[in-house]
Design an enzyme around this catalytic site. Structure first.
Site, short mmCIF file in Angstrom:
data_model
loop_
_atom_site.label_atom_id
_atom_site.label_comp_id
_atom_site.label_asym_id
_atom_site.label_seq_id
_atom_site.Cartn_x
_atom_site.Cartn_y
_atom_site.Cartn_z
N ILE A 1 0.86 -1.19 0.00
CA ILE A 1 0.00 0.00 0.00
C ILE A 1 0.89 1.23 0.00
CG2 ILE A 1 -1.56 1.39 1.43
CD1 ILE A 1 -3.15 -1.01 2.01
N VAL B 1 0.00 5.46 -0.80
CA VAL B 1 -1.00 6.38 -1.33
C VAL B 1 -0.47 7.79 -1.48
CG1 VAL B 1 -3.01 5.09 -0.48
CG2 VAL B 1 -1.90 6.72 1.04
N LYS C 1 5.88 19.14 6.21
CA LYS C 1 4.52 19.26 6.75
C LYS C 1 4.63 19.94 8.10
CE LYS C 1 0.83 16.60 8.83
NZ LYS C 1 0.39 15.27 9.27
N PRO D 1 -1.19 22.99 14.21
CA PRO D 1 0.24 23.12 13.88
C PRO D 1 1.11 22.25 14.80
CG PRO D 1 -0.48 24.99 15.20
CD PRO D 1 -1.68 24.10 15.04
C1 LIG Z 1 -6.18 4.79 2.81
C2 LIG Z 1 -4.89 4.83 3.58
C3 LIG Z 1 -4.24 6.05 3.80
C4 LIG Z 1 -3.07 6.10 4.55
N1 LIG Z 1 -2.48 7.31 4.79
C5 LIG Z 1 -1.41 7.38 5.60
C6 LIG Z 1 -0.80 8.62 5.93
O1 LIG Z 1 -1.18 9.68 5.45
N2 LIG Z 1 0.24 8.61 6.78
C7 LIG Z 1 0.73 7.46 7.32
O2 LIG Z 1 1.68 7.53 8.11
N3 LIG Z 1 0.20 6.27 7.00
C8 LIG Z 1 -0.85 6.21 6.18
N4 LIG Z 1 -1.40 5.00 5.84
C9 LIG Z 1 -0.80 3.80 6.37
C10 LIG Z 1 0.39 3.39 5.60
O3 LIG Z 1 0.21 3.49 4.21
C11 LIG Z 1 0.60 1.94 6.04
O4 LIG Z 1 0.66 1.89 7.42
C12 LIG Z 1 1.81 1.45 5.51
O5 LIG Z 1 1.70 1.40 4.12
C13 LIG Z 1 2.16 0.11 6.11
O6 LIG Z 1 1.62 -0.86 5.40
P1 LIG Z 1 2.13 -2.34 5.62
O7 LIG Z 1 3.57 -2.39 5.35
O8 LIG Z 1 1.65 -2.82 6.93
O9 LIG Z 1 1.29 -3.16 4.55
P2 LIG Z 1 1.45 -3.25 2.97
O10 LIG Z 1 1.94 -2.00 2.36
O11 LIG Z 1 0.12 -3.79 2.50
O12 LIG Z 1 2.57 -4.34 2.75
C14 LIG Z 1 2.33 -5.72 2.90
C15 LIG Z 1 3.56 -6.49 2.47
O13 LIG Z 1 3.34 -7.87 2.70
C16 LIG Z 1 3.75 -8.59 1.58
N5 LIG Z 1 3.03 -9.87 1.49
C17 LIG Z 1 1.71 -10.06 1.47
N6 LIG Z 1 1.46 -11.39 1.33
C18 LIG Z 1 2.63 -12.01 1.29
C19 LIG Z 1 3.05 -13.36 1.14
N7 LIG Z 1 2.16 -14.35 1.00
N8 LIG Z 1 4.37 -13.64 1.12
C20 LIG Z 1 5.30 -12.66 1.26
N9 LIG Z 1 4.96 -11.36 1.40
C21 LIG Z 1 3.65 -11.06 1.40
C22 LIG Z 1 3.45 -7.68 0.40
O14 LIG Z 1 4.19 -8.05 -0.74
C23 LIG Z 1 3.92 -6.35 0.99
O15 LIG Z 1 5.30 -6.23 0.83
C24 LIG Z 1 -2.54 4.91 5.07
C25 LIG Z 1 -3.15 3.69 4.81
C26 LIG Z 1 -4.31 3.63 4.08
C27 LIG Z 1 -4.97 2.31 3.86
#
Ligand SMILES: Cc1cc2nc3c(=O)[nH]c(=O)nc-3n(C[C@H](O)[C@H](O)[C@H](O)COP(=O)(O)OP(=O)(O)OC[C@H]3O[C@@H](n4cnc5c(N)ncnc54)[C@H](O)[C@@H]3O)c2cc1C
Length: 541
Positions: free
Chosen positions: A48, A50, A81, A100
């Site tokens: 994810i 964005v 920011k 702020p």
């Molecule tokens: C709508 C939205 C807006 C956001 N806005 C902000 C913001 O403004 N500021 C902020 O700080 N955070 C924000 N976030 C949160 C931030 O984007 C996430 O916390 C961050 O991306 C962390 O995601 P993650 O690494 O947990 O998951 P993901 O990015 O989903 O990563 C998951 C990982 O797991 C791996 N994976 C999945 N299945 C397998 C498998 N079977 N085998 C091996 N690997 C696998 C994938 O390949 C990927 O590398 C937002 C999130 C969302 C949903």
């Protein structure tokens, strides 16, 4: 002799790479090798990303990992920011206020809010205690072009491309000894004692470890799918579950400035973020699927952005607000979206992943008894989760909007969580002050067990530790949302003087143009931002 423990991070999104990079720096950089860290990520499951906004705590991980600020900003399309500007949250009539990051102190006792409450409120509260709202409105940078000589430095965070942040951390970590496997995990193998023993991959690998970090995003491959640890749903207090996201490239539309703040504008059934990066703006309409369809939400955000948005690609991101019953169970720890998620109104997603990595480093096992460490880790993560939940819940429940079904719904008493209700009730008797964060047992707050908060087996309610949102942040939102307006009429009468603006705010603002360059100029000169032709000057939303 220190035992080196094998840590396997499963998932390479920003949470996985932040955990790997932080643990490697915190545990291994003093010549001791406490952790042998590997990360496996699937080439088939996208991360994810964005266009994220952050809070100033991000500077901690950058410092620990040893990332140079300017280099970081170049790598992640980063911008400064300094605030979040909330538009249309109170009445939906174009009004706005800032939250702020920096605030001036009037002296050893901070009575600024008391003065403001006794005033006629003709100047927004945050503008009386901080120079940053005006610095933001002028689109100025948080740093000077040369060395800083403008008094106390401004607090700031960054807007960034989180996918590029993960790539940057990957590059740094692998160069410093973290092993990286690009492979899809297909199976999780259990040990006889109920711990996870290894994961197996499509490429035929069997990866063993002592500790497994589940960073696989919302699907939570290890914690949920294998260990069966449940998810505590918090959608009762935060209704939004979708975002329509879109990027507006500057090549197509550059308004001639880069805002040094995040904008959160309330729309009909949620709110839209505007996050400026170096090459584009990121937009995301965070909304509730119970009140608007994805198609209508997409139409609304395009209308909001203007005619140039008609041909831009958009994407739907579905999410759920809540947390794992426990983030650390046996030898598995869920970090990132696998562990919890709160909608992004205060930009806390990356922060809470970072916090989990920091806490894990501090609670990193020396012996084989993980249970006491897990207990404390879970307690701290639950505290922080509910601290954020209350704070965000407050932005919604104080609205006076009733123009759509969504805004009528968020105002209903059952949408206010009982911890926040206890705070608001108390603050109607005595406005917020630092003492309220010493201890969270406020009058009329249910204690044992709390309907919201904590995790199963922990019968004490979570507390705010005031390291994240102290009274200053609460005041920014509360007074931005006109809290205590009726009470102040009763306490101080209706004939009241204009607000006092702190002397050091006035002093700062009187020379601000000589000190701080426009934000985009700083980015172009220092952080490598391109030069874009101005397409159209758009007034503030
Ligand atoms: C709508 C939205 C807006 C956001 N806005 C902000 C913001 O403004 N500021 C902020 O700080 N955070 C924000 N976030 C949160 C931030 O984007 C996430 O916390 C961050 O991306 C962390 O995601 P993650 O690494 O947990 O998951 P993901 O990015 O989903 O990563 C998951 C990982 O797991 C791996 N994976 C999945 N299945 C397998 C498998 N079977 N085998 C091996 N690997 C696998 C994938 O390949 C990927 O590398 C937002 C999130 C969302 C949903």
């Amino acid at each position: 002799m220190i035992k080196t423990r094998k840590v396997l991070v499963v998932g390479g999104g920003s949470a996985g790479w932040m955990a790997a990079a932080y643990l490697n720096a915190a545990l291994n950089s003093d010549g001791m090798r406490r952790a042998d860290i590997s990360l496996v990520e699937s080439p088939d499951v996208p991360r994810i990303g964005v266009g994220e906004a952050t809070i100033p705590n991000i500077n901690h991980i950058l410092a620990v990992v040893g990332i140079d600020q300017h280099d970081f900003m170049r790598r992640v399309d980063g911008t400064f920011k300094q605030s979040i500007r909330y538009v249309n949250w109170l009445h939906g009539k174009g009004e706005f206020y800032h939250h702020p990051f920096s605030r001036q102190r009037p002296g050893p006792i901070d009575r600024a809010s008391e003065f403001w409450l006794r005033s006629d409120r003709s100047i927004p509260f945050s503008e009386t205690v901080s120079a940053q709202p005006i610095i933001c409105e002028l689109n100025l940078s948080a740093q000077m072009l040369g060395p800083w000589d403008f008094g106390r430095p401004l607090s700031y965070a960054y807007h960034m491309n989180a996918l590029k942040f993960a790539d940057h951390l990957c590059e740094l970590s692998t160069a410093r000894g973290v092993s990286h496997y690009l492979d899809h995990v297909t199976d999780v193998e259990m040990a006889e004692n109920g711990d996870i023993a290894a994961v197996k991959t499509k490429g035929g690998r069997r990866l063993e470890a002592d500790l497994f970090l589940d960073c696989t995003g919302f699907q939570s491959l290890l914690m949920e799918k294998k260990l069966g640890v449940g998810w505590v749903d918090c959608s009762k207090w935060l209704l939004n579950d979708r975002a329509v996201t879109m990027h507006v490239p500057y090549e197509q539309h550059f308004p001639g400035y880069v805002r040094p703040y995040t904008t959160a504008t309330a729309l009909s059934s949620g709110w839209v973020w505007e996050i400026p990066l170096q090459d584009k703006r990121s937009l995301g309409y965070v909304h509730s699927s119970a009140f608007i369809s994805e198609e209508d939400a997409e139409r609304e955000v395009r209308r909001f952005e203007g005619s140039h948005a008609a041909s831009l690609d958009s994407r739907i991101v579905r999410f759920k607000v809540g947390h794992r019953e426990k983030a650390w169970v046996r030898n598995c720890i869920a970090i990132g979206l696998a562990g919890n998620f709160i909608e992004p109104l205060e930009s806390t997603g990356l922060y809470i992943s970072d916090l989990a990595a920091v806490m894990l480093a501090e609670h990193f096992p020396r012996g084989d008894d993980y249970a006491p460490l897990a207990f404390r880790f879970n307690r701290i993560m639950a505290n922080r989760f509910y601290e954020i939940l209350d704070f965000i819940n407050m932005h919604f429940c104080l609205t006076r909007r009733s123009d759509t079904e969504y805004w009528r719904e968020v105002r209903r008493p059952e949408r206010l969580n009982e911890r926040l209700k206890a705070k608001l009730d108390y603050w109607r008797v005595k406005p917020p002050s630092p003492a309220d964060f010493e201890d969270q047992l406020l009058p009329n707050q249910p204690v044992n067990p709390l309907p919201s908060g904590g995790y199963p087996g922990d019968h004490r309610g979570p507390i705010d530790t005031a390291t994240l949102w102290g009274y200053e942040s609460y005041e920014a939102i509360l007074y931005g949302m006109d809290f205590l307006a009726e009470e102040c009429d009763a306490w101080y009468g209706s004939d009241r003087p204009p607000p006092l603006v702190l002397k050091n705010v006035i002093e700062k603002l009187s020379v601000v143009h000589q000190k701080l360059p426009p934000h985009h100029v700083w980015l172009q000169r220092i952080a490598g931002m391109g030069d874009y032709p101005v397409t159209q000057r758009r007034p503030f939303a």
